[in-house]
Design an enzyme around this catalytic site. Structure first.
Site, short mmCIF file in Angstrom:
data_model
loop_
_atom_site.label_atom_id
_atom_site.label_comp_id
_atom_site.label_asym_id
_atom_site.label_seq_id
_atom_site.Cartn_x
_atom_site.Cartn_y
_atom_site.Cartn_z
N LYS A 12 -15.41 -8.30 4.51
CA LYS A 12 -14.25 -8.64 5.35
C LYS A 12 -14.56 -8.38 6.81
O LYS A 12 -15.34 -7.48 7.14
CB LYS A 12 -13.03 -7.79 4.94
N SER A 62 -2.84 -7.63 3.02
CA SER A 62 -3.06 -7.51 4.47
C SER A 62 -3.44 -8.88 5.04
O SER A 62 -3.04 -9.21 6.16
CB SER A 62 -4.18 -6.51 4.75
N HIS A 94 0.84 -1.21 0.00
CA HIS A 94 0.00 0.00 0.00
C HIS A 94 0.87 1.25 0.00
O HIS A 94 0.59 2.22 -0.71
CB HIS A 94 -0.88 0.07 1.27
N ARG A 103 -2.35 -5.86 -8.34
CA ARG A 103 -1.19 -6.73 -8.13
C ARG A 103 -1.07 -7.77 -9.23
O ARG A 103 0.00 -7.99 -9.77
CB ARG A 103 -1.31 -7.44 -6.77
O1 PNS Z 1 -8.87 -2.84 0.44
P1 PNS Z 1 -10.18 -3.36 -0.09
O2 PNS Z 1 -10.90 -4.19 0.96
O3 PNS Z 1 -10.02 -4.11 -1.38
O4 PNS Z 1 -11.07 -2.06 -0.39
C1 PNS Z 1 -12.42 -2.17 -0.79
C2 PNS Z 1 -13.20 -0.88 -0.47
C3 PNS Z 1 -13.13 -0.59 1.03
C4 PNS Z 1 -12.59 0.28 -1.27
C5 PNS Z 1 -14.68 -1.10 -0.91
O5 PNS Z 1 -15.20 -2.21 -0.25
C6 PNS Z 1 -15.54 0.15 -0.66
O6 PNS Z 1 -15.53 1.07 -1.45
N1 PNS Z 1 -16.25 0.14 0.49
C7 PNS Z 1 -17.12 1.23 0.89
C8 PNS Z 1 -18.56 0.88 0.56
C9 PNS Z 1 -18.82 1.03 -0.93
O7 PNS Z 1 -18.79 2.11 -1.49
N2 PNS Z 1 -19.07 -0.12 -1.59
C10 PNS Z 1 -19.33 -0.16 -3.02
C11 PNS Z 1 -18.06 -0.27 -3.81
S1 PNS Z 1 -18.45 -0.61 -5.50
#
Ligand code: PNS
Length: 167
Positions: free
Chosen positions: A48, A135, A24, A97
């Site tokens: 998660k 992570s 990150h 990645r």
């Molecule tokens: O590090 P990650 O878990 O791959 O990140 C994913 C994240 C947190 C960016 C995504 O789950 C997110 O945007 N969550 C907030 C809720 C939301 O907007 N969900 C719709 C995304 S299309």
């Protein structure tokens, strides 16, 4: 001359950051050079189950980016698009990645664009040495007290030791 030329290019790098890894951090350093301002936003991924609270994740990110003047750390407990609107930001950065990331990333980018077509997602490919890093992998190693020294910053290593104390 269009006023656009003088507009600050503010990008948001959203993620769970549970916890922030060197992978990150590599994306943060490199994208902070591309955009005028980078906001790293800690959000919840409903699929998660986080180890660190949103406040802990934010604090760790603040500590490891304090030498970067155009990087701001924030958090939000809602949809990413609502955060983007609140910040008047239109640019999203995500790290890629491997091919295996692509389907999920494409789905997210397309959904965010469908929700608001002014949003653009930029993908930054990870530096090869971090292409395997996540992570989840770091947590898995730390849970069994394995070495995570080259995978995360020192403060994160300490925080992981607190979460998974020996004995
Ligand atoms: O590090 P990650 O878990 O791959 O990140 C994913 C994240 C947190 C960016 C995504 O789950 C997110 O945007 N969550 C907030 C809720 C939301 O907007 N969900 C719709 C995304 S299309």
């Amino acid at each position: 001359m269009s006023m656009d030329r003088f507009e600050m290019k503010i990008a948001v790098y959203p993620g769970s950051f549970d916890p922030v890894t060197n992978g990150h951090l590599d994306i943060i350093h490199r994208s902070a050079k591309v955009f005028d301002k980078l906001i790293v936003a800690v959000l919840n991924n409903s699929s998660k189950n986080p180890l660190f609270t949103i406040e802990e994740r934010t604090e760790l990110l603040k500590q490891v980016t304090k030498d970067l003047p155009n990087v701001e750390i924030d958090n939000f407990r809602d949809l990413l698009i609502n955060y983007m609107k609140q910040k008047n930001a239109h640019l999203i950065v995500r790290g890629l990645r491997a091919v295996s990331d692509f389907e999920y990333e494409l789905q997210m980018a397309s959904t965010n664009r469908k929700l608001d077509e002014s949003f653009e997602t930029f993908f930054m490919t990870s530096t090869p040495q971090y292409s395997y890093l996540s992570s989840s992998i770091v947590k898995e190693i730390a849970r069994f007290h394995g070495p995570v020294t080259d995978l995360v910053p020192e403060v994160v290593e300490k925080a992981l030791r607190t979460k998974y104390p020996k004995g």
